[in-house]
Scaffold this active site. Structure first.
Site, PDB file in Angstrom:
ATOM      1  N   ARG A 160      15.954 -65.780 -38.617  1.00  0.00           N
ATOM      2  CA  ARG A 160      16.696 -64.955 -39.580  1.00  0.00           C
ATOM      3  C   ARG A 160      16.562 -65.444 -41.025  1.00  0.00           C
ATOM      4  O   ARG A 160      17.514 -65.379 -41.799  1.00  0.00           O
ATOM      5  CB  ARG A 160      18.188 -64.905 -39.226  1.00  0.00           C
ATOM      6  CG  ARG A 160      18.517 -64.135 -37.983  1.00  0.00           C
ATOM      7  CD  ARG A 160      18.148 -62.659 -38.152  1.00  0.00           C
ATOM      8  NE  ARG A 160      18.745 -61.882 -37.083  1.00  0.00           N
ATOM      9  CZ  ARG A 160      18.272 -61.845 -35.840  1.00  0.00           C
ATOM     10  NH1 ARG A 160      17.171 -62.503 -35.526  1.00  0.00           N
ATOM     11  NH2 ARG A 160      18.884 -61.121 -34.927  1.00  0.00           N
ATOM     12  N   SER A 230      24.990 -58.398 -36.600  1.00  0.00           N
ATOM     13  CA  SER A 230      25.625 -59.717 -36.501  1.00  0.00           C
ATOM     14  C   SER A 230      26.071 -60.159 -37.890  1.00  0.00           C
ATOM     15  O   SER A 230      25.264 -60.150 -38.827  1.00  0.00           O
ATOM     16  CB  SER A 230      24.636 -60.753 -35.972  1.00  0.00           C
ATOM     17  OG  SER A 230      24.153 -60.375 -34.711  1.00  0.00           O
ATOM     18  N   GLU A 326      25.165 -64.196 -41.608  1.00  0.00           N
ATOM     19  CA  GLU A 326      23.822 -63.648 -41.391  1.00  0.00           C
ATOM     20  C   GLU A 326      23.593 -62.515 -42.380  1.00  0.00           C
ATOM     21  O   GLU A 326      22.485 -62.283 -42.828  1.00  0.00           O
ATOM     22  CB  GLU A 326      23.696 -63.160 -39.945  1.00  0.00           C
ATOM     23  CG  GLU A 326      22.266 -62.969 -39.449  1.00  0.00           C
ATOM     24  CD  GLU A 326      21.713 -61.602 -39.771  1.00  0.00           C
ATOM     25  OE1 GLU A 326      20.501 -61.473 -39.944  1.00  0.00           O
ATOM     26  OE2 GLU A 326      22.505 -60.640 -39.858  1.00  0.00           O
TER      27      GLU A 326
HETATM   28  N1  EPU Z   1      28.856 -63.523 -25.585  1.00  0.00           N
HETATM   29  C1  EPU Z   1      30.154 -63.845 -25.336  1.00  0.00           C
HETATM   30  N2  EPU Z   1      31.074 -62.855 -25.499  1.00  0.00           N
HETATM   31  C2  EPU Z   1      30.738 -61.603 -25.883  1.00  0.00           C
HETATM   32  C3  EPU Z   1      29.405 -61.292 -26.157  1.00  0.00           C
HETATM   33  C4  EPU Z   1      28.463 -62.280 -26.001  1.00  0.00           C
HETATM   34  O1  EPU Z   1      30.494 -64.970 -24.939  1.00  0.00           O
HETATM   35  O2  EPU Z   1      31.631 -60.775 -26.001  1.00  0.00           O
HETATM   36  C5  EPU Z   1      27.842 -64.574 -25.369  1.00  0.00           C
HETATM   37  C6  EPU Z   1      27.186 -64.405 -24.010  1.00  0.00           C
HETATM   38  O3  EPU Z   1      27.061 -65.671 -23.426  1.00  0.00           O
HETATM   39  C7  EPU Z   1      25.823 -63.844 -24.342  1.00  0.00           C
HETATM   40  C8  EPU Z   1      25.567 -64.516 -25.682  1.00  0.00           C
HETATM   41  O4  EPU Z   1      26.838 -64.504 -26.332  1.00  0.00           O
HETATM   42  O5  EPU Z   1      24.880 -64.189 -23.391  1.00  0.00           O
HETATM   43  C9  EPU Z   1      24.522 -63.848 -26.519  1.00  0.00           C
HETATM   44  O6  EPU Z   1      24.918 -62.508 -26.834  1.00  0.00           O
HETATM   45  P1  EPU Z   1      23.814 -61.430 -27.244  1.00  0.00           P
HETATM   46  O7  EPU Z   1      22.784 -61.367 -26.215  1.00  0.00           O
HETATM   47  O8  EPU Z   1      24.517 -60.164 -27.605  1.00  0.00           O
HETATM   48  O9  EPU Z   1      23.079 -62.061 -28.495  1.00  0.00           O
HETATM   49  P2  EPU Z   1      23.587 -62.770 -29.810  1.00  0.00           P
HETATM   50  O10 EPU Z   1      22.996 -64.131 -29.808  1.00  0.00           O
HETATM   51  O11 EPU Z   1      25.062 -62.697 -29.961  1.00  0.00           O
HETATM   52  C10 EPU Z   1      21.482 -62.091 -31.161  1.00  0.00           C
HETATM   53  C11 EPU Z   1      21.144 -61.459 -32.474  1.00  0.00           C
HETATM   54  C12 EPU Z   1      21.288 -59.961 -32.392  1.00  0.00           C
HETATM   55  C13 EPU Z   1      20.387 -59.429 -31.289  1.00  0.00           C
HETATM   56  C14 EPU Z   1      20.779 -60.105 -29.975  1.00  0.00           C
HETATM   57  C15 EPU Z   1      19.883 -59.727 -28.821  1.00  0.00           C
HETATM   58  C16 EPU Z   1      21.667 -63.110 -34.188  1.00  0.00           C
HETATM   59  C17 EPU Z   1      22.540 -63.490 -35.321  1.00  0.00           C
HETATM   60  N3  EPU Z   1      21.982 -61.994 -33.542  1.00  0.00           N
HETATM   61  O12 EPU Z   1      22.873 -61.887 -30.942  1.00  0.00           O
HETATM   62  O13 EPU Z   1      20.834 -59.436 -33.626  1.00  0.00           O
HETATM   63  O14 EPU Z   1      20.502 -58.027 -31.162  1.00  0.00           O
HETATM   64  O15 EPU Z   1      20.679 -61.544 -30.145  1.00  0.00           O
HETATM   65  O16 EPU Z   1      18.695 -60.430 -28.873  1.00  0.00           O
HETATM   66  O17 EPU Z   1      20.708 -63.826 -33.889  1.00  0.00           O
HETATM   67  C18 EPU Z   1      21.572 -58.869 -35.817  1.00  0.00           C
HETATM   68  O18 EPU Z   1      20.883 -59.793 -36.247  1.00  0.00           O
HETATM   69  O19 EPU Z   1      22.222 -58.136 -36.616  1.00  0.00           O
HETATM   70  C19 EPU Z   1      21.659 -58.632 -34.395  1.00  0.00           C
HETATM   71  C20 EPU Z   1      22.464 -57.707 -33.873  1.00  0.00           C
END
Ligand code: EPU
Length: 332
Positions: A160, A230, A326
């Site tokens: 990012r 995010s 972010e």
């Molecule tokens: N989780 C929780 N509670 C929740 C939701 C998620 O504990 O309510 C935990 C779970 O363990 C889950 C983990 O968070 O496995 C990861 O969640 P998610 O897969 O939604 O991914 P993220 O790391 O929160 C990142 C990116 C997103 C992208 C997703 C999917 C960043 C800052 N964000 O989110 O990107 O869509 O991975 O790959 O790296 C963005 O940048 O705007 C964005 C939406």
């Protein structure tokens, strides 16, 4: 349409958090010639405004969203190199690539924003990042009043992040074209558990199926309007920092990085700090993905700012981790 509008221009339509803020001027160039001629009037450069948090009324804003078009530069049996205008909508671009048989970016389906902004923040989702597809970027450098072609290595794309977010380049370099190298062969990336689980094995050869699968996952987790995706980055920790965190949070999800550090889930840290659904005025920690802060309707910049600070403070007090935004907060 004139390329420059002056007065108090509402920015509601020009950023996705839908906050009631204004710009003193709005510059909407439709060609590179216009970019070069009005760039010196611009204070802040945006694409579709899907990753900005304007906290106040802004001075002169230039959006590259009307720079359109693409052309194939070269191709062989394995790859195609395509130059695409920075203002093209990213998701529309992904669909066009699939339709043309240009592959690799299917997992980046439905990410809001423009192609130019995709480079600035090195978009990534569901096991794929933009970085390996980038060849170069062309843009107008306000500091030297000249066009520049920047090769991918010099853009320094990391999680990012890119040089275009650093003080030397931010708002000084207007990306107008991006060159990407895509694959002729479709090789689906199914490493992300949700994707793997939902892709129908009998349709693994079909890029549209992967595209639709990713789109469906996103639709379940992310709000359709009123957010900038995010709000915070997933923190990257050293081995010892991770160990310290795991003493307090043994179940925190973490992912080893190529540099030996570990990315930990900020969504988890926020969730387990009890902040899901937490609201200040109309600004809310999105219950289905707590890394997202959402304007549920009529939120003020101050409410969103208070909420962001509250999340940072609570996560720090609970876990000792400082969450970094972010989104681009303007002014910082
Ligand atoms: N989780 C929780 N509670 C929740 C939701 C998620 O504990 O309510 C935990 C779970 O363990 C889950 C983990 O968070 O496995 C990861 O969640 P998610 O897969 O939604 O991914 P993220 O790391 O929160 C990142 C990116 C997103 C992208 C997703 C999917 C960043 C800052 N964000 O989110 O990107 O869509 O991975 O790959 O790296 C963005 O940048 O705007 C964005 C939406």
């Amino acid at each position: 349409m004139s390329a420059v509008a002056s007065g108090a221009i509402p920015l509601a339509e020009y950023h996705t958090l839908n906050l009631p803020v204004y710009a003193e001027r709005l510059l909407l160039p439709q060609s590179e010639e216009e970019v070069a001629s009005i760039a010196d009037q611009a204070d802040i450069i945006i694409g579709e405004g899907s990753n900005i948090f304007p906290r106040k009324h802004l001075p002169a804003v230039l959006s590259t969203r009307y720079l359109r078009g693409y052309r194939v530069l070269r191709e062989d049996t394995k790859h195609v190199e395509v130059e695409v205008a920075a203002g093209e909508n990213w998701d529309a671009w992904v669909r066009l690539c699939i339709a043309c048989g240009w592959h690799g970016i299917e997992n980046l389906a439905a990410i809001p924003g423009t192609v130019g902004a995709a480079v600035v923040q090195n978009i990534g989702a569901y096991g794929v990042e933009l970085a390996p597809f980038l060849v170069s970027v062309r843009g107008w450098n306000k500091s030297i009043e000249a066009w520049q072609e920047i090769p991918a290595e010099a853009c320094k794309l990391t999680y990012r992040h890119s040089i275009f977010q650093t003080p030397e380049w931010r708002d000084k370099f207007i990306i107008t074209r991006v060159t990407l190298r895509l694959k002729r062969q479709y090789e689906p990336v199914l490493t992300y558990p949700d994707v793997q689980r939902r892709v129908d094995p009998s349709r693994q050869h079909d890029p549209w199926h992967l595209y639709q699968t990713v789109r469906a996952i996103r639709a379940e987790k992310l709000p359709a309007t009123g957010s900038a995706g995010s709000f915070f980055k997933n923190p990257i920790l050293s081995a010892s920092e991770l160990q310290q965190l795991r003493e307090k949070a043994p179940d925190v999800p973490f992912y080893p990085q190529p540099d030996g550090r570990y990315k930990v889930s900020a969504a988890w840290l926020i969730d387990k700090a009890g902040l899901k659904g937490y609201q200040i005025g109309a600004a809310q920690v999105y219950p289905r993905q707590p890394l997202v802060l959402v304007n549920t309707g009529g939120a003020t910049p101050e409410e969103l700012w208070q909420l962001a600070q509250y999340v940072q403070k609570t996560v720090y007090e609970r876990w000792g981790i400082k969450l970094e935004p972010e989104v681009r907060i303007i002014p910082e």
